[in-house]
Design a protein around this motif. Structure first.
Motif, PDB file in Angstrom:
ATOM      1  N   LYS B 183      28.424  35.527  75.973  1.00  0.00           N
ATOM      2  CA  LYS B 183      29.183  35.168  77.178  1.00  0.00           C
ATOM      3  C   LYS B 183      28.388  35.642  78.391  1.00  0.00           C
ATOM      4  O   LYS B 183      28.064  36.822  78.506  1.00  0.00           O
ATOM      5  N   VAL B 184      28.058  34.715  79.274  1.00  0.00           N
ATOM      6  CA  VAL B 184      27.247  35.069  80.440  1.00  0.00           C
ATOM      7  C   VAL B 184      28.127  35.095  81.690  1.00  0.00           C
ATOM      8  O   VAL B 184      28.895  34.180  81.936  1.00  0.00           O
ATOM      9  N   VAL B 185      28.031  36.185  82.447  1.00  0.00           N
ATOM     10  CA  VAL B 185      28.699  36.243  83.745  1.00  0.00           C
ATOM     11  C   VAL B 185      27.641  36.488  84.810  1.00  0.00           C
ATOM     12  O   VAL B 185      26.870  37.437  84.726  1.00  0.00           O
ATOM     13  N   ALA B 197      30.235  46.677  87.118  1.00  0.00           N
ATOM     14  CA  ALA B 197      31.255  47.306  86.278  1.00  0.00           C
ATOM     15  C   ALA B 197      32.419  46.347  86.037  1.00  0.00           C
ATOM     16  O   ALA B 197      32.916  46.218  84.916  1.00  0.00           O
ATOM     17  N   ASP B 198      32.844  45.652  87.104  1.00  0.00           N
ATOM     18  CA  ASP B 198      33.925  44.669  86.955  1.00  0.00           C
ATOM     19  C   ASP B 198      33.555  43.626  85.913  1.00  0.00           C
ATOM     20  O   ASP B 198      34.365  43.264  85.060  1.00  0.00           O
ATOM     21  N   ALA B 199      32.321  43.134  86.001  1.00  0.00           N
ATOM     22  CA  ALA B 199      31.882  42.101  85.065  1.00  0.00           C
ATOM     23  C   ALA B 199      31.923  42.635  83.634  1.00  0.00           C
ATOM     24  O   ALA B 199      32.363  41.942  82.712  1.00  0.00           O
ATOM     25  N   LYS B 201      33.852  45.000  82.487  1.00  0.00           N
ATOM     26  CA  LYS B 201      35.259  45.119  82.078  1.00  0.00           C
ATOM     27  C   LYS B 201      35.813  43.759  81.668  1.00  0.00           C
ATOM     28  O   LYS B 201      36.507  43.634  80.660  1.00  0.00           O
ATOM     29  N   VAL B 202      35.517  42.749  82.483  1.00  0.00           N
ATOM     30  CA  VAL B 202      36.010  41.403  82.195  1.00  0.00           C
ATOM     31  C   VAL B 202      35.466  40.924  80.848  1.00  0.00           C
ATOM     32  O   VAL B 202      36.207  40.405  80.007  1.00  0.00           O
ATOM     33  N   LEU B 203      34.184  41.113  80.618  1.00  0.00           N
ATOM     34  CA  LEU B 203      33.558  40.645  79.379  1.00  0.00           C
ATOM     35  C   LEU B 203      34.137  41.368  78.159  1.00  0.00           C
ATOM     36  O   LEU B 203      34.416  40.746  77.132  1.00  0.00           O
ATOM     37  N   GLY B 205      37.038  42.748  78.034  1.00  0.00           N
ATOM     38  CA  GLY B 205      38.404  42.255  77.907  1.00  0.00           C
ATOM     39  C   GLY B 205      38.461  40.910  77.202  1.00  0.00           C
ATOM     40  O   GLY B 205      39.463  40.560  76.579  1.00  0.00           O
ATOM     41  N   GLN B 206      37.386  40.143  77.290  1.00  0.00           N
ATOM     42  CA  GLN B 206      37.359  38.820  76.656  1.00  0.00           C
ATOM     43  C   GLN B 206      36.727  38.854  75.270  1.00  0.00           C
ATOM     44  O   GLN B 206      36.385  37.816  74.719  1.00  0.00           O
ATOM     45  N   ILE B 223      30.434  51.660  81.710  1.00  0.00           N
ATOM     46  CA  ILE B 223      31.734  51.060  81.429  1.00  0.00           C
ATOM     47  C   ILE B 223      31.831  50.780  79.931  1.00  0.00           C
ATOM     48  O   ILE B 223      32.863  51.018  79.304  1.00  0.00           O
ATOM     49  N   LEU B 227      34.733  52.242  77.528  1.00  0.00           N
ATOM     50  CA  LEU B 227      35.677  51.404  76.790  1.00  0.00           C
ATOM     51  C   LEU B 227      35.340  51.356  75.298  1.00  0.00           C
ATOM     52  O   LEU B 227      35.884  50.542  74.556  1.00  0.00           O
TER      53      LEU B 227
END
Lengths: 306, 355
Positions: B183-185, B197-199, B201-203, B205-206, B223, B227
């Protein structure tokens, strides 16, 4: 953690430092002071908070130190602009450069060290509820402080005598002075409040958001906060709307990429700015109200008559 | 008024960096895109700068400017270094390419070294490292240790350098698990710890249980550690930041190249070159393998050895593009030209490459 819960938690984390820094700057600007040093105060809060928490092992001491560092920086600004009557724009910019440099210097000793994470609040029963538990009752104290401070500022500015004095100082400092208010003292206090919340915002970054010290870790958030204040036309509630809207669009920009929705990431990266500005401009449609809220003496130096 | 003026003058003095230039010394300038305290990309370039000082002592003087934004600001900063008497200037980010070329035209006697770009001139060299060799290795590791079969990849900008990294990572992973997912963000920044860090967390989370990044800060790895998932250091050994979560790191070792180029400038043998080195001469190194089972370490080391010896190339055919067309057939490897201009994904990557 469910997907929605994770998203909401990240949005709150992204919005909190913006809201904190913006609400303090709003108070300073309502008193007529334009402090462009938000980024500098914020980064000093970040290193101050990290350093104190690391040395003492206490996250709460870190929070206090973050506030202290922000206030210290803001008092430097206040001394220069109010007592020595230096140019506010130039001094604010210098404060940002100074803060970034000084924090890097102090931070040299703290780079790569494990941070102390500010623990989330735990309310027995409530925090364990699904979804609303962690989102509403499981945040850390700084998140609650950001909401409480916003409400407090909105109330004080609109409903109290103190708020009236602050607004008078920002609206027409000569009149406020003639009425017997100490314009300089009021501005000192408002600048210090701005420093406190900017420092707290920085502390949030280094104690809760990414609990570590990284040079330049504010990465422009101080400037976004400054823009939020202007685009919200100095209204606390709109600052809150703006900060959360920005955080939401920011996180959703990352989220939609992860689930594979096809929108250009360059567009996604600019959307938080575009949508927030558009929304705040739309919200600020009432020209008269905007004019009333705008501090007429913003950025103007005040020298009391002898 | 005088008080104010004195203050302003004092501030101006304080803000000016010390740039006293000694005679006959070679002044070597560095332009950094981030802070040297990022413990990633910029930090490693600064390690190279210090190596020059160490090697040549009094014969050289080094100066650096950090946190320079890619764009017009960069041109100002480079011009200033050139004007202040720097004889050799390293511009260490892809986005400094056009500014470097522009300034180089105006200062024909100054030698420039631009990292990761492709535009050269008589006084502009380019150099880069074959980071993709390391990416292939960590892709293999990811496929071996991931339980969900999904890796999260935090990417900066869709330039060939980054796309090549994603492809190499995917090819490595597919060599172990053909169904592996990435998964690329894209975060549209090289350095923003909060956003990185947000990215992460999102990844996570997914569903990603392994995180890798092509951005400069240590935040994503931390992060990941926070986690409870694992990840890889980027550009520099980041083990101190995530002692229980870093599996290895791709280290950019610029020091030998920087020392060699400074020597050439001192000797008067400097020429414009185009250098693209990998693991073999040690420009790309893997940090010690940690938090991994022995058999995975053995596999990684073997791949590393095969790449170093030249026996294996990460972009060996058959390779299919995302749309199913064949990029290169069995028994062949992609040439450097194709690699340098890479603007397509290999098959199996879910993301659509931004254009």
């Amino acid at each position: 953690m469910t997907g929605l819960e994770a998203i909401l938690m990240t949005i709150i984390a992204a919005a909190t430092p913006l809201l904190l820094a913006a609400i303090g700057e709003l108070v300073a600007e309502r008193s007529g002071v334009l402090n462009l040093g938000v980024e500098g105060m914020m980064i000093m809060g970040a290193i101050g908070g990290f350093a104190a928490a690391y040395v003492s092992g206490s996250a709460m001491l870190g929070v206090a130190a973050a506030v202290g560092a922000g206030v210290g920086m803001s008092l430097l600004f206040a001394f220069l602009t109010q007592t020595l009557v230096s140019n506010q724009v130039a001094t604010g910019l210098a404060l940002t450069l100074f803060g970034l440099g000084l924090s890097g210097l102090i931070g040299e000793a703290f780079t790569g060290l494990p941070g102390v994470k500010l623990p989330p609040v735990h309310v027995p029963g409530l925090s364990d509820l699904p979804l609303v538990g962690p989102v509403l009752f499981g945040q850390d104290v700084i998140v609650y402080a950001s909401v409480a401070l916003t409400a407090l500022v909105a109330w004080v500015l609109a409903r109290t005598r103190i708020g009236l004095v602050i607004r008078a100082t920002g609206g027409n400092h000569h009149s406020a002075h003639a009425l017997g208010y100490n314009v300089i003292a009021v501005r000192y206090a408002c600048i210090a409040f701005g420093g406190a919340t900017a420092g707290l915002a920085g502390g949030y970054l280094s104690l809760a958001y990414t609990p570590q010290w990284i040079e330049n870790m504010t990465a422009g958030r101080g400037w976004i906060a400054l823009a939020l204040v202007v685009f919200s036309t100095w209204a606390p509630r709109r600052v809150a709307v703006g900060a959360y809207l920005f955080g939401t669009v920011w996180i959703m920009g990352l989220y939609v990429q992860g689930v594979g929705i096809d929108i250009a990431p360059q567009l996604l990266a600019s959307l938080p700015y575009l949508i927030t500005i558009a929304a705040l401009v739309a919200l600020s449609g009432n020209r008269l109200l905007t004019k009333v809220n705008t501090p007429a003496c913003l950025g103007q130096p005040f020298v009391p008559d002898r | 008024m005088t008080k104010r003026f004195a203050f302003a003058a004092g501030l101006a003095l304080a803000l000016m960096s010390a740039t006293a230039s000694g005679a006959d010394k070679l002044k070597v300038g560095f332009i950094y895109v981030g802070p040297i305290g990022d413990h990633g990309w910029t930090y490693q370039h600064d390690v190279g700068r210090l190596a020059i000082e160490e090697e040549f002592g009094d014969q050289v003087e080094t100066v650096y400017v950090e946190n320079i934004a890619e764009g017009p600001d960069a041109e100002r900063a480079i011009t200033r270094l050139a004007r202040d008497g720097a004889g050799l200037i390293f511009t260490t980010s892809f986005g400094f390419m056009d500014p470097t070329i522009k300034v180089a035209e105006r200062f024909p006697d100054v030698k420039f070294e631009h990292a990761t770009g492709y535009k050269r001139a008589d006084n502009v060299s380019t150099y880069s490292a074959r980071f993709y060799e390391g990416r292939y290795v960590i892709g293999q590791i990811a496929a071996r240790v991931s339980k969900s079969g999904v890796a999260g990849y935090i990417a900066s900008f869709p330039i060939p350098e980054v796309v090549r990294g994603i492809n190499a990572f995917m090819l490595g992973a597919q060599s172990i698990n053909p169904d592996f997912k990435v998964k690329v963000v894209w975060v549209s920044t090289w350095f923003d710890p909060g956003k990185e860090a947000d990215a992460a967390k999102v990844l996570i989370g997914q569903g990603a249980d392994i995180i890798t990044q092509h951005t400069d800060s240590t935040a994503p790895l931390q992060i990941a550690a926070d986690l409870g998932v694992v990840g890889f250091g980027q550009a520099s050994d980041m083990i101190a930041f995530a002692p229980d979560s870093q599996l290895t790191a791709i280290i950019d070792n610029w020091a030998p190249y920087y020392v060699a180029r400074a020597k050439a400038a001192l000797d008067g043998t400097w020429e414009s070159v185009d250098v693209w080195d990998g693991m073999a001469p040690g420009m790309v190194e893997m940090a010690p393998y940690t938090n991994l089972p022995d058999d995975v370490v053995a596999m990684a080391k073997e791949t590393e050895a095969r790449i170093t010896s030249g026996e294996f190339h990460p972009f060996s055919g058959p390779i299919y593009k995302q749309d199913g067309t064949m990029a290169i057939g069995e028994g062949e490897v992609l040439d450097d030209g194709t690699l340098l201009g890479m603007n397509w994904y290999v098959q199996g990557i879910d993301d659509k490459l931004p254009q």
